[in-house]
Motif scaffolding. Sequence first.
Motif, short mmCIF file in Angstrom:
data_model
loop_
_atom_site.label_atom_id
_atom_site.label_comp_id
_atom_site.label_asym_id
_atom_site.label_seq_id
_atom_site.Cartn_x
_atom_site.Cartn_y
_atom_site.Cartn_z
N MET A 71 0.85 -1.19 0.00
CA MET A 71 0.00 0.00 0.00
C MET A 71 0.89 1.24 0.00
O MET A 71 1.98 1.25 0.57
N PHE A 72 0.42 2.29 -0.67
CA PHE A 72 1.18 3.54 -0.75
C PHE A 72 0.39 4.68 -0.10
O PHE A 72 -0.83 4.76 -0.23
N CYS A 73 1.10 5.56 0.57
CA CYS A 73 0.47 6.72 1.21
C CYS A 73 -0.12 7.63 0.13
O CYS A 73 0.54 7.94 -0.86
N HIS A 74 -1.37 8.05 0.34
CA HIS A 74 -2.02 8.91 -0.64
C HIS A 74 -1.46 10.33 -0.59
O HIS A 74 -1.67 11.13 -1.49
N HIS A 75 -0.71 10.63 0.50
CA HIS A 75 -0.20 12.00 0.67
C HIS A 75 1.21 12.14 0.11
O HIS A 75 1.46 12.99 -0.75
N CYS A 76 2.14 11.28 0.56
CA CYS A 76 3.54 11.43 0.14
C CYS A 76 3.97 10.35 -0.84
O CYS A 76 5.03 10.46 -1.45
N GLY A 77 3.15 9.30 -1.00
CA GLY A 77 3.47 8.26 -1.96
C GLY A 77 4.43 7.20 -1.48
O GLY A 77 4.79 6.30 -2.22
N SER A 78 4.85 7.28 -0.21
CA SER A 78 5.77 6.28 0.33
C SER A 78 5.05 4.95 0.52
O SER A 78 3.86 4.92 0.78
N GLN A 79 5.82 3.87 0.39
CA GLN A 79 5.24 2.57 0.65
C GLN A 79 5.10 2.37 2.15
O GLN A 79 6.04 2.63 2.91
N ILE A 80 3.92 1.93 2.58
CA ILE A 80 3.67 1.73 4.01
C ILE A 80 2.98 0.39 4.22
O ILE A 80 2.48 -0.22 3.27
N GLU A 81 2.96 -0.05 5.46
CA GLU A 81 2.32 -1.30 5.82
C GLU A 81 0.85 -1.28 5.42
O GLU A 81 0.18 -0.25 5.53
N ASP A 82 0.35 -2.42 4.96
CA ASP A 82 -1.06 -2.50 4.57
C ASP A 82 -2.01 -2.21 5.73
O ASP A 82 -3.11 -1.71 5.54
N LYS A 83 -1.55 -2.53 6.96
CA LYS A 83 -2.42 -2.34 8.12
C LYS A 83 -2.17 -1.00 8.82
O LYS A 83 -2.74 -0.74 9.87
N ALA A 84 -1.31 -0.15 8.24
CA ALA A 84 -0.97 1.12 8.90
C ALA A 84 -2.18 2.05 8.99
O ALA A 84 -2.98 2.13 8.07
N PHE A 85 -2.31 2.71 10.13
CA PHE A 85 -3.34 3.73 10.31
C PHE A 85 -2.78 5.10 9.94
O PHE A 85 -3.51 5.99 9.53
N VAL A 86 -1.46 5.25 10.15
CA VAL A 86 -0.80 6.53 9.92
C VAL A 86 0.46 6.27 9.11
O VAL A 86 1.19 5.30 9.35
N CYS A 87 0.74 7.14 8.13
CA CYS A 87 1.96 7.02 7.34
C CYS A 87 3.16 7.38 8.22
O CYS A 87 3.18 8.44 8.84
N ILE A 88 4.18 6.48 8.27
CA ILE A 88 5.34 6.75 9.13
C ILE A 88 6.26 7.79 8.50
O ILE A 88 7.15 8.31 9.15
N HIS A 89 6.06 8.12 7.24
CA HIS A 89 6.94 9.08 6.56
C HIS A 89 6.44 10.52 6.69
O HIS A 89 7.22 11.43 6.90
#
Length: 105
Positions: free
Chosen positions: A1-19
């Motif tokens: 899954m990719f963050c809709h804000h910064c485009g970084s790849q994040i965990e599928d279960k993430a609630f918040v982008c770590i980047h």
Amino acid sequence: MFCHHCGSQIEDKAFVCIHCGVRVPSAQDPIERAIFPVEGHSWLVAVLLCVFVGPLGIHRFYVGKIATGILLLLTGGGFAVIWIIDLIRILLGGFTDKDCRPLVR
Ligand SMILES: [Zn+2]
């Protein structure tokens, strides 16, 4: 899954982008689900409400159609006509909630 804000790849279960720290909309998010239930409204509950207290428009309040619910309440289910039409539409699956989502069986 990719963050809709910064485009970084994040965990599928993430609630918040770590980047970038932006909250990720997710069906797994309990807060998101509480506010916007993925499941929608129960078909069975709507049937029971419509059968037993349909003339009061309670089934329309249940799915969030407040304005037409009040209309039914004041007119005795739209002089029983709207009530019967609603009941048929619910039984046939054509009745939706206020966001036009079908009821969930
Ligand atoms: Zn991000």
